[in-house]
Design an enzyme around this catalytic site. Structure first.
Site, PDB file in Angstrom:
ATOM      1  NE  ARG A  57      -3.042  -0.170   3.108  1.00  0.00           N
ATOM      2  CZ  ARG A  57      -4.247  -0.692   2.896  1.00  0.00           C
ATOM      3  NH1 ARG A  57      -5.135  -0.008   2.200  1.00  0.00           N
ATOM      4  NH2 ARG A  57      -4.557  -1.889   3.362  1.00  0.00           N
TER       5      ARG A  57
ATOM      6  CB  CYS B 268     -29.859  -1.896  -3.951  1.00  0.00           C
ATOM      7  SG  CYS B 268     -30.426  -1.303  -5.551  1.00  0.00           S
TER       8      CYS B 268
ATOM      9  CE1 TYR C 141      -3.924  -5.478  -0.277  1.00  0.00           C
ATOM     10  CE2 TYR C 141      -2.746  -3.504   0.421  1.00  0.00           C
ATOM     11  CZ  TYR C 141      -2.797  -4.870   0.263  1.00  0.00           C
ATOM     12  OH  TYR C 141      -1.733  -5.642   0.635  1.00  0.00           O
TER      13      TYR C 141
END
Length: 381
Positions: free
Chosen positions: A256, A325, A354
């Protein structure tokens, strides 16, 4: 926001190309070069492919890292295709026999053994050619802690020793640990590294005394602060602390902290609305494209790019949501906005790791985002 990324976002919007990921490859190369310089050779740097496995990302990083860390047979095959001569370490708690066989055939530099059973399987598969391994240790120290499925506690490590005694072609070079998950402060990570190194070198000295130059892989854990997107991990300070450990050849596996800063998820505002006293901006796309904020429980930083458009303007605080939804489709809660209208663009930063590869792409079967890589030329490709 970088001007070349902003320009690319506007071009893509004008062509109807949103949502889209935009990756700044020159920016990534510059950041990786800085990390390599600041580490100063204190530890080998293997990029954790799981953070972002895109071929363009791997090719950009290749000159600045010592190798790649993979955690599946799929990642291994992918890296071998993109960078055939790259050094590879293979981690992961659930390696199948087929994956172990692939690792042996592909000539990975280090296999990180997760359990006595995995070691026994490897011994059987490796045969006379053997294998080069690190034992994945989980001693229950601060950081990774004991309550995970990763690695082996001291009893598990001890169970490996008689297996190794009967398998001289399995060449153990040291231990692999994982310090922690996403620690932003270099000083704190360095303290964990020192504690783990003391334990690991003590264990190696007691149980593998023939290793005169043992290897110690400290894993990743270099954090990214999503609340402070302009801040970077203190690589130089971390390298200085590692240089004082001594007694082992060190390796780290950042993911990351290498790639997050040079990726953006760009989309546009479909609607603004007020519901039960709360203002919402409904965006094209959502967390099925960028699952990171839901997975980590944070607000994703963003920049608004205003465009000439009609419709109501929203000023105050708004929650940015997607098209799914589910009430969990939230990218940023109660963000301050000024004059936000349908048609404006939202560019979410820190989306280079990620992000797309972590997301549940096909929920509700919305179109996938475009993936575009800026390489210094005018147009994204």
């Amino acid at each position: 926001m970088r001007q070349r990324v902003r320009a690319a976002a506007l071009r893509l919007a004008g062509a109807g190309g949103l949502p889209a990921y935009v990756y700044d490859l020159p920016g990534l190369a510059a950041h990786a070069a800085d990390v390599r310089a600041e580490m100063g050779g204190t530890a080998e740097v293997f990029y954790a492919v799981k953070a972002n496995p895109a071929a363009e990302i791997l090719r950009t990083l290749r000159p600045y890292v010592d190798g790649f860390e993979v955690a599946s047979g799929g990642e291994l095959a992918h890296v071998r295709e993109v960078a055939p001569d790259a050094r590879i370490a293979f981690s992961g708690p659930g390696k199948t026999p087929a994956e172990l066989a692939l690792a042996l055939e592909a000539g990975v530099e280090r296999l990180h053994v997760e359990s006595p059973r995995e070691l026994a399987r490897l011994i059987e598969l490796a045969g006379p050619r053997g294998a080069d391994v690190l034992l994945r240790a989980n001693p229950g120290l601060p950081g990774e802690g004991a309550a995970t499925p990763f690695g082996m506690d001291p009893a598990g490590l001890a169970a490996c020793l008689p297996l190794l005694a009967d398998a001289p072609r399995i060449r153990v070079h040291g231990l692999h640990t994982h310090l922690t998950w996403a620690r932003e402060d270099a000083a704190g990570l360095a303290r964990l590294a020192a504690e783990v190194a003391r334990w690991a070198l003590g264990w190696i000295g007691a149980h593998l005394p023939h290793l005169t130059a043992p290897e110690l892989d400290l894993g990743g854990g270099m954090g990214v602060d999503y609340a402070a997107p302009d801040e970077r991990f203190g690589w130089a300070a971390y390298a200085g602390a590692l240089s004082r450990l001594g007694g082992a050849r060190l390796r780290i596996e950042p993911g990351r902290a290498l790639t997050a800063y040079d990726g953006w998820y760009v989309t546009d505002v479909l609607d603004v609305k007020r519901n039960h006293g709360r203002d919402y901006a409904v965006l094209r796309g959502g967390t099925h494209h960028l699952r990171t904020p839901v997975a980590r429980g944070h607000d994703q930083p963003f920049t608004v790019i205003h465009r000439e458009s009609a419709g109501p303007a929203l000023t105050g605080r708004a929650t940015l949501v997607g098209q799914l939804c589910t009430p969990k489709d939230v990218l940023h809660r109660d963000a301050p906005v000024t004059g936000l209208r349908p048609g404006d663009l939202i560019a979410f930063g820190l989306a280079g790791a990620y992000a797309w590869n972590l997301s549940h792409h096909d929920f509700l079967m919305h179109p996938h985002p475009g993936l575009h890589y800026l390489d210094g030329r005018d147009d994204p490709r």
